[in-house]
Design a protein around this motif. Structure first.
Motif, PDB file in Angstrom:
ATOM      1  N   THR A  28      44.603  18.255  61.670  1.00  0.00           N
ATOM      2  CA  THR A  28      44.466  20.196  61.058  1.00  0.00           C
ATOM      3  C   THR A  28      43.970  19.658  59.502  1.00  0.00           C
ATOM      4  N   GLY A  29      42.757  20.087  59.013  1.00  0.00           N
ATOM      5  CA  GLY A  29      42.194  19.466  57.539  1.00  0.00           C
ATOM      6  C   GLY A  29      41.777  17.638  58.262  1.00  0.00           C
ATOM      7  N   ASP A  30      42.094  17.053  57.069  1.00  0.00           N
ATOM      8  CA  ASP A  30      42.672  15.807  56.887  1.00  0.00           C
ATOM      9  C   ASP A  30      43.884  15.198  57.446  1.00  0.00           C
ATOM     10  N   ALA A  31      44.110  15.686  58.179  1.00  0.00           N
ATOM     11  CA  ALA A  31      45.867  15.045  58.833  1.00  0.00           C
ATOM     12  C   ALA A  31      45.928  15.121  59.625  1.00  0.00           C
ATOM     13  N   LEU A  32      46.664  14.179  60.702  1.00  0.00           N
ATOM     14  CA  LEU A  32      47.298  15.014  62.138  1.00  0.00           C
ATOM     15  C   LEU A  32      48.421  16.296  62.108  1.00  0.00           C
ATOM     16  N   PRO A  33      48.238  17.371  62.844  1.00  0.00           N
ATOM     17  CA  PRO A  33      49.037  18.178  63.145  1.00  0.00           C
ATOM     18  C   PRO A  33      50.628  17.843  63.407  1.00  0.00           C
ATOM     19  N   THR A  34      51.407  18.973  62.471  1.00  0.00           N
ATOM     20  CA  THR A  34      52.867  18.464  62.126  1.00  0.00           C
ATOM     21  C   THR A  34      53.135  18.065  63.461  1.00  0.00           C
ATOM     22  N   SER A  35      53.139  18.663  64.513  1.00  0.00           N
ATOM     23  CA  SER A  35      53.231  17.939  65.815  1.00  0.00           C
ATOM     24  C   SER A  35      53.642  16.904  66.161  1.00  0.00           C
ATOM     25  N   ARG A  36      52.567  16.492  66.750  1.00  0.00           N
ATOM     26  CA  ARG A  36      51.833  15.267  66.795  1.00  0.00           C
ATOM     27  C   ARG A  36      52.671  13.823  65.684  1.00  0.00           C
ATOM     28  N   VAL A  37      52.853  14.351  64.532  1.00  0.00           N
ATOM     29  CA  VAL A  37      53.866  13.818  63.380  1.00  0.00           C
ATOM     30  C   VAL A  37      55.126  13.503  63.168  1.00  0.00           C
ATOM     31  N   LEU A  38      56.123  15.208  63.758  1.00  0.00           N
ATOM     32  CA  LEU A  38      57.120  14.774  64.034  1.00  0.00           C
ATOM     33  C   LEU A  38      57.185  14.062  65.942  1.00  0.00           C
ATOM     34  N   GLU A  39      56.142  13.864  66.636  1.00  0.00           N
ATOM     35  CA  GLU A  39      56.566  13.107  67.656  1.00  0.00           C
ATOM     36  C   GLU A  39      56.509  11.552  67.602  1.00  0.00           C
ATOM     37  N   PHE A  40      55.447  11.691  65.894  1.00  0.00           N
ATOM     38  CA  PHE A  40      55.633   9.797  65.758  1.00  0.00           C
ATOM     39  C   PHE A  40      56.720   9.752  65.641  1.00  0.00           C
ATOM     40  N   ARG A  41      57.182  10.122  64.649  1.00  0.00           N
ATOM     41  CA  ARG A  41      58.827  10.252  63.728  1.00  0.00           C
ATOM     42  C   ARG A  41      60.120   9.679  64.700  1.00  0.00           C
ATOM     43  N   SER A  42      59.957  11.290  65.509  1.00  0.00           N
ATOM     44  CA  SER A  42      60.310  10.721  66.636  1.00  0.00           C
ATOM     45  C   SER A  42      60.433   9.530  67.948  1.00  0.00           C
ATOM     46  N   ALA A  43      59.266   9.391  67.984  1.00  0.00           N
ATOM     47  CA  ALA A  43      59.231   7.620  68.923  1.00  0.00           C
ATOM     48  C   ALA A  43      59.977   6.244  67.920  1.00  0.00           C
ATOM     49  N   HIS A  44      59.433   7.047  66.556  1.00  0.00           N
ATOM     50  CA  HIS A  44      59.863   5.768  66.055  1.00  0.00           C
ATOM     51  C   HIS A  44      61.191   5.490  65.717  1.00  0.00           C
ATOM     52  N   ALA A  45      61.725   7.279  65.606  1.00  0.00           N
ATOM     53  CA  ALA A  45      63.138   6.467  65.320  1.00  0.00           C
ATOM     54  C   ALA A  45      64.525   6.465  66.697  1.00  0.00           C
ATOM     55  N   ALA A  46      63.677   6.732  67.978  1.00  0.00           N
ATOM     56  CA  ALA A  46      64.244   5.881  69.185  1.00  0.00           C
ATOM     57  C   ALA A  46      64.050   4.566  69.123  1.00  0.00           C
ATOM     58  N   ALA A  47      62.667   4.054  68.686  1.00  0.00           N
ATOM     59  CA  ALA A  47      63.169   2.560  69.043  1.00  0.00           C
ATOM     60  C   ALA A  47      64.353   1.661  67.719  1.00  0.00           C
ATOM     61  N   ARG A  48      63.887   2.300  66.989  1.00  0.00           N
ATOM     62  CA  ARG A  48      65.024   2.212  65.737  1.00  0.00           C
ATOM     63  C   ARG A  48      66.171   1.856  66.488  1.00  0.00           C
ATOM     64  N   ASP A  49      66.483   2.759  66.795  1.00  0.00           N
ATOM     65  CA  ASP A  49      68.076   3.147  68.014  1.00  0.00           C
ATOM     66  C   ASP A  49      68.075   2.408  68.929  1.00  0.00           C
ATOM     67  N   ALA A  50      66.805   2.358  69.687  1.00  0.00           N
ATOM     68  CA  ALA A  50      67.686   1.107  70.707  1.00  0.00           C
ATOM     69  C   ALA A  50      67.214  -0.472  70.453  1.00  0.00           C
ATOM     70  N   VAL A  51      66.955  -1.129  69.429  1.00  0.00           N
ATOM     71  CA  VAL A  51      67.599  -1.930  68.952  1.00  0.00           C
ATOM     72  C   VAL A  51      68.710  -2.264  68.172  1.00  0.00           C
ATOM     73  N   HIS A  52      69.300  -1.096  67.771  1.00  0.00           N
ATOM     74  CA  HIS A  52      70.478  -1.180  67.174  1.00  0.00           C
ATOM     75  C   HIS A  52      71.806  -0.878  68.011  1.00  0.00           C
ATOM     76  N   MET A  53      71.706  -0.087  68.536  1.00  0.00           N
ATOM     77  CA  MET A  53      72.571   0.434  69.712  1.00  0.00           C
ATOM     78  C   MET A  53      73.093  -1.451  69.932  1.00  0.00           C
ATOM     79  N   PRO A  54      74.515  -0.994  70.184  1.00  0.00           N
ATOM     80  CA  PRO A  54      74.868  -1.527  71.030  1.00  0.00           C
ATOM     81  C   PRO A  54      75.840  -1.821  72.086  1.00  0.00           C
ATOM     82  N   LEU A  55      76.167  -3.071  73.315  1.00  0.00           N
ATOM     83  CA  LEU A  55      75.804  -2.589  74.713  1.00  0.00           C
ATOM     84  C   LEU A  55      77.449  -1.913  74.137  1.00  0.00           C
TER      85      LEU A  55
END
Length: 258
Positions: A28-55
């Motif tokens: 969108t213009g010179d940037a990624l579409p908002t939906s793609r940015v939100l998808e990336f942030r969601s995936a990054h949050a899921a990765a961080r949660d997976a690392v820190h989630m206690p068994l």
């Protein structure tokens, strides 16, 4: 113009069916579409949660015991916390106390490790263990499993030595990525002992059905590697997976000549 855009969308939609990578994101213009940015942030949050989630060791142990290969023993590394585990990989390779493990005469030992994604172990560990038991129990004796927390792969060598097994399988949560946060890996070491290096191991990775490798397929690869390791006398770089070749040899192939 609308027709060209529609054909481009169809092109990328087809490619997306073959990969979990982020491709054809658009702009969108010179940037990624908002939906793609939100998808990336969601995936990054899921990765961080997976690392820190206690068994949840107690709940997971109950699931593992239900598989039917004995009551699991829980051990931990010398890392005293998740934060220390992440900062000090060396401590994750060393056991704190293995006195609860009883030595026996078994062919195969299984270590279920949280690794860098406890979520992966919780999502896939029990099902993967069940597939391994189904595939291996007819040919090999399997020791009661061990659950290891704050664990790196090399911790399995110390555990295997305490168990007295000829081959150890370390099922461990793999480092989460931005496409997959719950991928499980299996590291196989024949004649394990402290001091073994990664060159002495074989790895089956990317286990997370339905998108990744399936449990039954992974178990067949493990069975092929164990058989090969016993013939060769070692595992690692000298040992190759022949499970696919063996499957092809067993096919009834008819050659039709013109």
């Amino acid at each position: 113009m609308s027709g060209v855009e529609r054909r481009d969308d169809e092109f990328w939609d087809g490619l997306r069916l073959t990969t979990q990578a982020r491709i054809g994101l658009g702009r969108t213009g010179d940037a990624l579409p908002t939906s793609r940015v939100l998808e990336f942030r969601s995936a990054h949050a899921a990765a961080r949660d997976a690392v820190h989630m206690p068994l949840d060791v107690e709940a997971f142990a109950a699931e593992v015991e239900a598989v039917g290969v004995g009551k699991p023993v829980a051990v931990t590394s010398r890392a005293e916390s998740r934060a220390e585990y992440l900062r000090r990989p060396d401590l994750g390779r060393q056991p704190k106390d293995l006195s609860a493990i009883s030595a026996g005469e078994f062919d195969v030992g299984v270590v279920l490790s949280d690794g860098l994604s406890p979520r992966a172990l919780m999502d896939h560990g029990t099902q993967m263990l069940r597939a391994l038991v189904s595939e291996l129990s007819g040919a090999y004796s399997i020791a009661p499993p061990v659950i290891a927390t704050e664990a790196r792969v090399a911790l399995g060598d110390h555990i295997a030595e305490a168990m007295g097994v000829r081959t150890v399988l370390v099922l461990i949560g793999e480092r989460p990525g931005l496409s997959v946060a719950d991928s499980l890996g299996i590291y196989l070491t024949h004649l394990p002992a402290p001091g073994k290096s990664d060159a002495d191991r074989n790895c089956i990775s990317n286990i997370h059905p339905p998108e990744g490798l399936g449990y039954e397929q992974s178990a067949k690869i493990v069975a092929s590697l164990i058989a090969g390791a016993r013939k060769l006398g070692r595992s690692g770089v000298a040992l190759k997976d022949t499970s696919r070749a063996d499957a092809l040899e067993n096919l009834d192939v008819k050659v039709i000549s013109e």
